[in-house]
Design a protein around this motif. Structure first.
Motif, PDB file in Angstrom:
ATOM      1  N   LYS A 126      38.548  39.497  38.504  1.00 19.27           N
ATOM      2  CA  LYS A 126      37.991  40.160  39.681  1.00 19.27           C
ATOM      3  C   LYS A 126      38.969  41.194  40.239  1.00 19.27           C
ATOM      4  CE  LYS A 126      39.517  36.831  43.255  1.00 19.27           C
ATOM      5  NZ  LYS A 126      39.070  35.903  44.326  1.00 19.27           N
ATOM      6  N   TYR A 127      40.245  40.962  40.030  1.00 21.76           N
ATOM      7  CA  TYR A 127      41.242  41.904  40.531  1.00 21.76           C
ATOM      8  C   TYR A 127      41.315  43.158  39.645  1.00 21.76           C
ATOM      9  CZ  TYR A 127      42.659  37.845  43.270  1.00 21.76           C
ATOM     10  OH  TYR A 127      42.674  36.762  44.119  1.00 21.76           O
ATOM     11  N   LEU A 128      41.075  42.978  38.342  1.00 17.10           N
ATOM     12  CA  LEU A 128      41.027  44.140  37.465  1.00 17.10           C
ATOM     13  C   LEU A 128      39.819  45.001  37.805  1.00 17.10           C
ATOM     14  CD1 LEU A 128      42.299  45.635  35.076  1.00 17.10           C
ATOM     15  CD2 LEU A 128      40.887  44.236  33.548  1.00 17.10           C
ATOM     16  N   GLU A 129      38.720  44.348  38.131  1.00 16.97           N
ATOM     17  CA  GLU A 129      37.525  45.096  38.540  1.00 16.97           C
ATOM     18  C   GLU A 129      37.771  45.825  39.858  1.00 16.97           C
ATOM     19  OE1 GLU A 129      33.930  46.853  38.598  1.00 16.97           O
ATOM     20  OE2 GLU A 129      34.899  45.814  36.924  1.00 16.97           O
ATOM     21  N   LEU A 130      38.483  45.187  40.759  1.00 15.30           N
ATOM     22  CA  LEU A 130      38.830  45.839  42.020  1.00 15.30           C
ATOM     23  C   LEU A 130      39.691  47.071  41.755  1.00 15.30           C
ATOM     24  CD1 LEU A 130      38.614  45.540  45.162  1.00 15.30           C
ATOM     25  CD2 LEU A 130      40.810  44.323  45.056  1.00 15.30           C
ATOM     26  N   ALA A 131      40.610  46.948  40.809  1.00 19.38           N
ATOM     27  CA  ALA A 131      41.466  48.081  40.455  1.00 19.38           C
ATOM     28  C   ALA A 131      40.627  49.239  39.929  1.00 19.38           C
ATOM     29  CB  ALA A 131      42.505  47.650  39.419  1.00 19.38           C
TER      30      ALA A 131
END
Length: 785
Positions: free
Chosen positions: A235-240
């Motif tokens: 989910k953090y990679l998607e946020l990035a």
């Protein structure tokens, strides 16, 4: 700076690696594994540590405590720390302390870092929702953002001074405290802060997020990618990915240079983020975009010292005249971020060309941006005869103070690297390396660049076979580099222009001597204009022009204290280089080889400058200097002298009549003049910045001597259907109507100031659109005597 000057292309560089195969990316050693020995870098490191420990952590924490509702009797620092960017230095400080602790093991530095993290955690706990920040009025602003009420300009978001940029410094600082210094609490605070941001923006559309990203936001995408790296939660990679600015990314994906006129340092951190996301996701298109950006900036937009930008913006790639004319040359933050990008690209795709640029910038811009007794530089003017201004620990809190605190604590980050079992020697800096996993201790002894060799001694727990790859710098002529092991010269492949390798079974007591013959070279500005710099090896040489009129050398806390505001040396009086040919190297002769001191009396036209000496630029502090010299051939000399005098006379007359000026549409000049506005936009046209409005905008211009009598405004002559008022201190100066009847060029218009305004120390100049109309593009506002 041109890539063909820096070395072979990336593909050739890779093919030249003897025995190299990309099984996995190259890895940098932890800073704690590399220690500097006596050198200019070690001196700069110690100076930096003294500066950072002179700062009061409670004053840096004050904005965070105030925002969290924690009572504190300690006042914030001033300057940028209490005028809207409150807390940004606190984030940089975390990174700086982390880097310095890892590099030195200093216990006081670690105590300071642990204290900062503990206190920030208290602020986060008091807020109760994962948020921690120092932005004045930040909580109300974040609620507006969460509700989808977004008003973004290039350097503001919902009326606040680049809050996303501000909070990015905290994200980066927390990550460094964990990843570099091992503070587990920082990791916890970082993840909770990221979750808060994810929840805050969860209901925003892609269009709304991209609208937010019009405002300078640092490398938020990199920060979120780093959280993915330490958690493994996608989910953090998607946020990035969501917080990657498409307006900059899309042209790069198409190999298009769309950088002219845009704020330079706003873009570089975004590209670092693109590369970091590519590393973690395997997205080669984003990595290619980052590589294209690097090539574009380094090959076409970078000067000899490794820096870029004029007045913080990318100048036209085919016109570097503003670089020579401006007192606001390359910004230190830009080089700080370009080195971060270079490091990531090098580790992903090892190339001597990357390290050539890294070395050039490290010696000539970063090392020169701090003086021996302390103080950081914002702008490094390339204008002949100008000078740099230095921060003071309790006064200046600019962005380049924040990045400056970090710069000098991480010199060891790329001296060495490793891949699988092999060792890479990238930089020739006196240092030691402990490779625990390999049972290897290495000692590199060198006085480079004052000597042309480096001695590397090895100590191993047991004999071990591996390859040592030595960078073959582009500034060493082909066939001239020598590698000697235990007194025996080693064969070097003649096509090895990136790294030369020696593979053998190494044992304790082995000694490698690398000989790096340097020669003097010249380098003209990237636009091909007749301005030349001299180098010896990778070291930029410059001349000391004396200490006259160093106004504001030690910057105070004023908004524009970081700019060297003293008198400009007329360009027609700059030392002129005259030669029948551009092959001038033979005329640069050593005065003292040991001190890297050279003479160029045969090339300098004016008799009064014949005794000027060329020395390493990084050694010149607290003085005026010349890096770029105007050049002409012997045959063109008479007309060049006449043209220089005519051009400079016009510029000097305008400068003498100027009381204050604003470069409209440019971030820092507008911020320095207390920009305010509603329903206003900025942009570029014909490589010039402008600001317009359907509402209004205003600036505060200084009139300290009370000698301003008129206002000079620049428009484009064909503007039409524009009707607006100009007010000075709320008094109507002029109602302006533009109907497109002017010339097809930029025009200057003068307005006489009202008598009641002339004596005021500060003049607020306001441009206000008439009903159903708008303010024309305004390209400059200047108070005149």
């Amino acid at each position: 700076m041109h890539l063909n000057k820096l070395g072979c292309t990336l593909a050739l560089a890779l093919s030249a690696l003897t025995g190299f195969s990309q099984v996995k990316p190259l890895e940098a050693f932890p800073l704690s594994s590399v220690h500097l020995l006596e050198s200019p870098f070690k001196q700069a490191q110690q100076t930096d540590m003294k500066y950072m420990l002179a700062l009061n952590p409670d004053r840096l924490l004050a904005p965070y405590r105030r925002d969290a509702g924690i009572e504190t009797s300690t006042a914030s620092y001033g300057n940028w720390e209490n005028t809207g960017l409150d807390g940004h230095i606190g984030g940089h400080y975390l990174s700086a302390l982390s880097l310095m602790y890892a590099s030195t093991g200093n216990a006081v530095v670690k105590q300071r870092l642990d204290y900062m993290i503990t206190e920030l955690q208290k602020c986060q706990q008091k807020n109760g929702n994962g948020y921690v920040g120092g932005i004045p009025g930040g909580k109300a602003m974040w609620k507006e953002i969460e509700a989808g009420n977004i008003n973004a300009n290039s350097f503001s978001l919902n009326g606040k001074w680049v809050p996303l940029y501000n909070i990015h410094k905290l994200y980066s600082g927390l990550y460094d405290a964990w990843a570099v210094a091992g503070n587990a609490t920082a990791k916890d605070v970082l993840i909770k802060l990221t979750d808060w941001f994810m929840n805050l923006t969860a209901n925003l559309s892609e269009k709304q997020i991209q609208q937010m990203l019009r405002s300078e936001h640092g490398g938020l995408n990199e920060a979120f990618a780093n959280v993915y790296a330490i958690t493994g939660n996608k989910k953090y990679l998607e946020l990035a990915r969501k917080f990657s600015h498409q307006a900059i990314l899309n042209p790069l994906l198409q190999d298009k240079d769309a950088l002219n006129g845009i704020h330079a340092n706003t873009q570089i951190p975004k590209v670092i983020g693109y590369e970091r996301i590519a590393q973690l996701s395997g997205d080669t298109s984003w990595s290619n975009a980052a590589t294209f950006f690097w090539n574009t900036v380094v090959n076409h937009r970078t000067v000899a010292i490794g820096g870029n930008s004029v007045q913080e913006h990318f100048n036209p790639a085919n016109n570097f005249s503003s670089m020579i004319e401006s007192r606001e040359g390359p910004e230190t933050c830009n080089s700080y971020n370009m080195l971060k990008l270079t490091k990531e690209l090098f580790l992903s795709n090892p190339s001597g060309a990357y390290m050539d640029y890294y070395e050039r910038t490290l010696y000539n811009h970063i090392l020169s941006s701090q003086r021996p007794e302390g103080g950081f530089v914002y702008f490094t003017p390339m204008r002949p005869g100008h000078y740099k201004v230095y921060s003071q620990p309790q006064e200046g809190f600019w962005c380049c103070v924040g990045s400056g605190l970090e710069n000098h604590g991480k010199y060891g980050e790329l001296i060495y690297a490793h891949q699988n079992k092999d060792l890479f020697v990238n930089l020739f800096i006196a240092s030691s390396l402990k490779w625990k996993e390999k049972g290897l201790t290495l000692l590199q002894e060198t006085a480079f660049p004052y000597s042309e060799s480096s001695k590397i001694s090895l100590k191993l727990n047991k004999p071990s076979r591996f390859a040592m790859h030595f960078r073959y710098p582009s500034w060493v002529e082909k066939g001239k580099l020598k590698i000697n092991v235990n007194g025996k010269d080693q064969p070097i492949k003649t096509d090895s222009e990136a790294y030369a390798s020696v593979e053998r079974t190494w044992k304790t007591g082995d000694v490698v001597t690398v000989t790096l013959p340097m020669h003097t070279s010249t380098e003209f500005l990237p636009d091909g204009s007749n301005w030349v710099a001299f180098l010896h090896g990778p070291i930029v040489l410059a001349a000391d022009m004396g200490k006259k009129d160093l106004v504001g050398l030690n910057a105070d806390a004023s908004r524009m204290g970081h700019i060297a505001s003293g008198p400009l040396m007329p360009l027609d009086e700059a030392p002129l280089i005259v030669s029948a040919t551009k092959n001038m190297e033979p005329e640069v002769t050593p005065v003292s080889t040991a001190a890297m001191n050279y003479g160029a009396s045969k090339l300098i036209y004016q008799e009064k400058y014949k005794d000027l000496k060329l020395v390493p630029f990084y050694t010149l502090q607290d003085t005026r200097y010349v890096v770029y010299w105007p050049f002409t051939t012997t045959s063109d000399l008479p007309k060049i002298i006449a043209a220089r005098k005519a051009e400079e006379k016009i510029k000097q007359e305008l400068d003498a009549q100027t009381v204050d000026r604003v470069s409209t549409g440019e971030q820092q000049p507008e911020s320095d003049h207390n920009f305010k506005g509603e329903k206003t936009e900025n942009g570029t046209f014909a490589d010039r910045h402008f600001r317009n409005a359907t509402g209004w905008f205003s600036y505060d211009l200084k009139n300290d001597a009370g000698n301003a009598t008129k206002l000079r405004v620049i428009y484009f002559g064909r503007e039409k259907n524009k009707n607006f008022n100009i007010l000075v201190n709320n008094v109507l100066l002029k109602n302006v109507t533009l109907e497109g009847t002017g010339e097809n060029k930029f025009v200057e218009v003068f307005y006489n100031l009202p008598a009641e305004a002339i004596k005021a120390k500060v003049l607020t100049v306001k441009f206000e659109a008439a009903p159903q109309s708008s303010v024309a593009n305004v390209y400059e506002v200047r108070l005149m005597k």
